[in-house]
Design a protein around this motif. Structure first.
Motif, PDB file in Angstrom:
ATOM      1  N   ILE A 149       0.781  -1.217  -0.038  1.00 28.99           N
ATOM      2  CA  ILE A 149       0.221  -0.180  -0.029  1.00 28.99           C
ATOM      3  C   ILE A 149       0.875   1.269  -0.123  1.00 28.99           C
ATOM      4  O   ILE A 149       0.666   2.265  -0.477  1.00 28.99           O
ATOM      5  N   LEU A 152       1.985   2.171  -3.369  1.00 33.99           N
ATOM      6  CA  LEU A 152       0.695   2.836  -4.240  1.00 33.99           C
ATOM      7  C   LEU A 152       0.748   4.352  -4.038  1.00 33.99           C
ATOM      8  O   LEU A 152      -0.021   4.828  -4.663  1.00 33.99           O
ATOM      9  N   PRO A 154      -1.422   5.950  -1.992  1.00 36.18           N
ATOM     10  CA  PRO A 154      -2.804   6.043  -2.041  1.00 36.18           C
ATOM     11  C   PRO A 154      -3.094   7.502  -1.410  1.00 36.18           C
ATOM     12  O   PRO A 154      -2.527   7.864  -0.485  1.00 36.18           O
ATOM     13  N   LEU A 160      -9.229   1.280  -4.303  1.00 40.16           N
ATOM     14  CA  LEU A 160      -8.479   0.224  -4.347  1.00 40.16           C
ATOM     15  C   LEU A 160      -9.104  -1.346  -4.340  1.00 40.16           C
ATOM     16  O   LEU A 160      -9.986  -1.507  -3.598  1.00 40.16           O
ATOM     17  N   ALA A 225      -6.231   1.857  -7.707  1.00 37.87           N
ATOM     18  CA  ALA A 225      -4.956   1.076  -7.654  1.00 37.87           C
ATOM     19  C   ALA A 225      -5.425  -0.261  -7.238  1.00 37.87           C
ATOM     20  O   ALA A 225      -6.472  -0.668  -6.910  1.00 37.87           O
ATOM     21  N   VAL A 227      -3.792  -4.033  -5.317  1.00 34.78           N
ATOM     22  CA  VAL A 227      -3.010  -4.574  -4.776  1.00 34.78           C
ATOM     23  C   VAL A 227      -3.331  -6.138  -5.153  1.00 34.78           C
ATOM     24  O   VAL A 227      -4.459  -6.965  -4.538  1.00 34.78           O
ATOM     25  N   GLN A 237      -5.445  -6.187 -13.688  1.00 36.67           N
ATOM     26  CA  GLN A 237      -5.132  -4.729 -13.928  1.00 36.67           C
ATOM     27  C   GLN A 237      -6.162  -4.248 -14.906  1.00 36.67           C
ATOM     28  O   GLN A 237      -6.231  -3.161 -15.108  1.00 36.67           O
ATOM     29  N   ARG A 245      -2.350   2.631 -10.668  1.00 39.12           N
ATOM     30  CA  ARG A 245      -1.201   2.220  -9.864  1.00 39.12           C
ATOM     31  C   ARG A 245      -1.627   0.288  -9.560  1.00 39.12           C
ATOM     32  O   ARG A 245      -2.560  -0.006  -9.208  1.00 39.12           O
ATOM     33  N   HIS A 246      -0.451  -0.189  -9.789  1.00 38.65           N
ATOM     34  CA  HIS A 246      -0.642  -1.832  -9.561  1.00 38.65           C
ATOM     35  C   HIS A 246       0.487  -2.147  -8.925  1.00 38.65           C
ATOM     36  O   HIS A 246       1.807  -1.976  -9.240  1.00 38.65           O
ATOM     37  N   VAL A 247       0.215  -2.796  -7.716  1.00 36.40           N
ATOM     38  CA  VAL A 247       1.581  -3.806  -6.926  1.00 36.40           C
ATOM     39  C   VAL A 247       1.120  -5.254  -7.373  1.00 36.40           C
ATOM     40  O   VAL A 247       0.133  -5.608  -7.132  1.00 36.40           O
ATOM     41  N   LYS A 264       4.348  -2.048  -9.918  1.00 34.59           N
ATOM     42  CA  LYS A 264       5.502  -2.326  -9.133  1.00 34.59           C
ATOM     43  C   LYS A 264       5.679  -3.442  -8.653  1.00 34.59           C
ATOM     44  O   LYS A 264       4.390  -4.187  -8.223  1.00 34.59           O
TER      45      LYS A 264
END
Length: 320
Positions: A149, A152, A154, A160, A225, A227, A237, A245-247, A264
């Motif tokens: 997190i 990201l 945020p 999310l 975003a 996770v 995605q 944003r994408h972890v 990331k």
């Protein structure tokens, strides 16, 4: 001392409980007498040779097992503080109850043992409200969720998506995101909907559905975003807005940067600052702990096979 290791890298059937010397801490390290150590999916992966398969570490004769640990500091390295042996800054002393995470893949011995040596930066004091058995369950998963997190960056009010939201990492990601003021869409099995909503998810998506389609019914423009605790990849995605944003958690190839999405790839790192933040969250209430069952170290193989069989909610814990 007794310690659990993997040598053949054939999965749970190949793990061995061996007798070995008690390790000694070097400068900047502490030794913990283990009271409890959780079994995590990454332990199954290590026992099956994942670190070598993905090129994360070189092949070796023996891999230690176990990441999470809670116990009592019984020795420290030669760092000096006012003439006494303590960790730097005196944060942990002999006799202190400690929680830590062994994040190095290539160690010969890790936390599924009677004693473990950790870098001092990988351990801190246990939460006041937890028994050691409970304290052994949140470090690895909580650190992974917290660092995901943070990556990201945020802002409160953003949306999310968390895949694998009923699992160890996903559950903590939901709780931390809720605490930070994010709107959480949780993807999990249908029978886990009540659980993830109790954790703080405002919206639920059954993972058996087409994920992107189902999420975009809730957030038509896409979520801010992601996770991806379940390591879904591009399929998750697709639920992220352009420029979002994408972890991606370590476990396979990193998805491409489609539609301006920042991707990331995260491999957890044990550091005291983040551990202390988790301890504060546990003591304050936003973070929960879940012990599924407790097994003696001598029955570790049964615990590993039980986890490999799936369906375990919470952590299985080994006690020496």
């Amino acid at each position: 001392m007794r310690a659990l290791v993997a040598r053949r890298l054939d999965g749970p059937d190949a793990i061995e409980l061996i007798e070995t010397d008690v390790p000694e801490p070097a400068a900047g390290q502490v030794r913990i007498k283990v009271a409890a150590a959780a079994v995590n999916p990454v332990d199954l992966a290590v026992s099956a040779g994942m670190p070598v398969e993905f090129g994360l570490t070189a092949a070796r004769q023996q891999f230690g097992l176990g990441w999470d640990v809670a116990g009592t500091v019984d020795a420290v390295g030669p760092t000096q503080n006012d003439g006494r042996k303590t960790t730097r800054g005196g944060r942990l002393r002999i006799g202190d109850a400690a929680v830590g995470v062994a994040d190095l893949l290539g160690r010969d011995l890790k936390t599924h043992a009677e004693y473990v040596v950790l870098d001092e930066e990988a351990a801190t004091s246990v939460p006041r409200k937890l028994a050691l058995t409970e304290a052994a369950t949140f470090g690895l998963n909580g650190l992974t969720a917290l660092q995901a997190i943070k990556a990201l960056e945020p802002e409160p009010g953003q949306t999310l998506l968390v895949t694998g939201a009923a699992g160890g990492v996903g559950g903590y990601a939901v709780e931390i995101a809720k605490y930070l003021g994010l709107t959480v869409i949780a993807a999990a099995s249908a029978h886990d909907e009540e659980l993830v909503r109790l954790m703080g998810a405002e919206h639920f998506v059954d993972r058996s559905q087409d994920l992107a389609t189902a999420v975009r019914r809730i957030a038509p423009g896409g979520v801010d975003a992601l996770v991806d605790a379940a390591v879904v990849g591009v399929g998750a995605q697709e639920a992220v807005r352009n420029g979002g944003r994408h972890v991606h958690l370590q476990g396979g190839p990193r998805p491409p940067h489609l539609r301006g999405i920042s991707v990331k790839q995260l491999f957890v790192q044990a550091n005291r600052s983040d551990l202390e933040e988790l301890v504060r969250l546990v003591d304050a209430g936003p973070l929960s702990t879940r012990v599924a069952d407790v097994h003696p170290l001598t029955e570790a193989a049964a615990a590993y096979k039980r986890l490999a069989g799936g369906g375990v909610r919470g952590r299985l814990v080994l006690v020496p």
